[in-house]
Design an enzyme around this catalytic site. Sequence first.
Site, mmCIF file in Angstrom:
data_model
loop_
_atom_site.group_PDB
_atom_site.id
_atom_site.type_symbol
_atom_site.label_atom_id
_atom_site.label_comp_id
_atom_site.label_asym_id
_atom_site.label_seq_id
_atom_site.Cartn_x
_atom_site.Cartn_y
_atom_site.Cartn_z
ATOM 1 N N LYS A 15 17.405 -14.058 76.532
ATOM 2 C CA LYS A 15 17.902 -15.317 77.110
ATOM 3 C C LYS A 15 18.133 -16.337 76.010
ATOM 4 O O LYS A 15 17.288 -16.543 75.145
ATOM 5 C CB LYS A 15 16.916 -15.863 78.143
ATOM 6 N N HIS A 58 11.101 -15.739 80.641
ATOM 7 C CA HIS A 58 12.287 -14.892 80.768
ATOM 8 C C HIS A 58 12.274 -13.819 79.684
ATOM 9 O O HIS A 58 11.472 -13.864 78.746
ATOM 10 C CB HIS A 58 13.569 -15.714 80.655
#
Length: 275
Positions: free
Chosen positions: A159, A155
């Site tokens: 995040k 990600h």
Amino acid sequence: MVKITVAGAAGRMGGHIARAVYNRQGAELAGAFEAPGNPTVGKSLAGVVGLSGAEGVVGDDPAEALAEAQVLIDFTSPASSIKNLKLCATLGKAAVIGTTGLNEAQKKTLVAQAKKVPVVFAPNMSVGMNLMFKLVAQMAQVLGPDYALEVLEAHHDQKKDAPSGTAVRLIEELCRVRGWNYDEVCRHGRVGMTGARTANELGVSVIRGGDIVGEHTVYFIANGERLELTHRAHNRDTFAQGAVRAALWVVNKEPGLYDMQDVLGLREAGKSEQE
């Protein structure tokens, strides 16, 4: 026409969701709000989310934004999502929650509120990803214990939770099929003299960097062959479209806790989200 309000209109997902609602046949963007003090509060909704035809402004009062709505879509933060869900339960509004990283107390609160209003809660609203949840379980079942299991997720660098809620769901599906306890079998990264890999072990690896929207791969590894099942999200529109699909589905349902397996008709007969 299903009237939908969007929480966190100026957030990473908010604009995508608002645009998906606005452009979806059968859906109407009834309102959008942000946290008090957010610099977008009071600004035109059209300008904040990039919709030239959208009316109204971004508010900071959830109750006011929900007044005309039937469903709330919330991808904000654990604390905010739970607070907004409690308000939905008080007002009798359905909710679609895509926030990840909830702690155990917050999950219990979510379950309690879902006894009052219908709630779709899923770590990933992508249609393709939810099919993957089902496929990994089938693959693990068919391939059996001779195939080692590994999960890799990637990600963007902003995040906050790791592994991702989606990766956790994949791991839960694999553990369910193998009869494993999640906390006992997961190996989160490998460093130093770890020794030989054991049979009852599930490796979990995490990548963070740049603007990666979301990638998840499950490896099924045996002597002589390896299978890889991968889902890559190209942009956040896939999550937004899935969330709107969930909102249209949940609006007339009985109070209860549902997820995207229910929305897509992938739930096995006789099983519920709570199992």
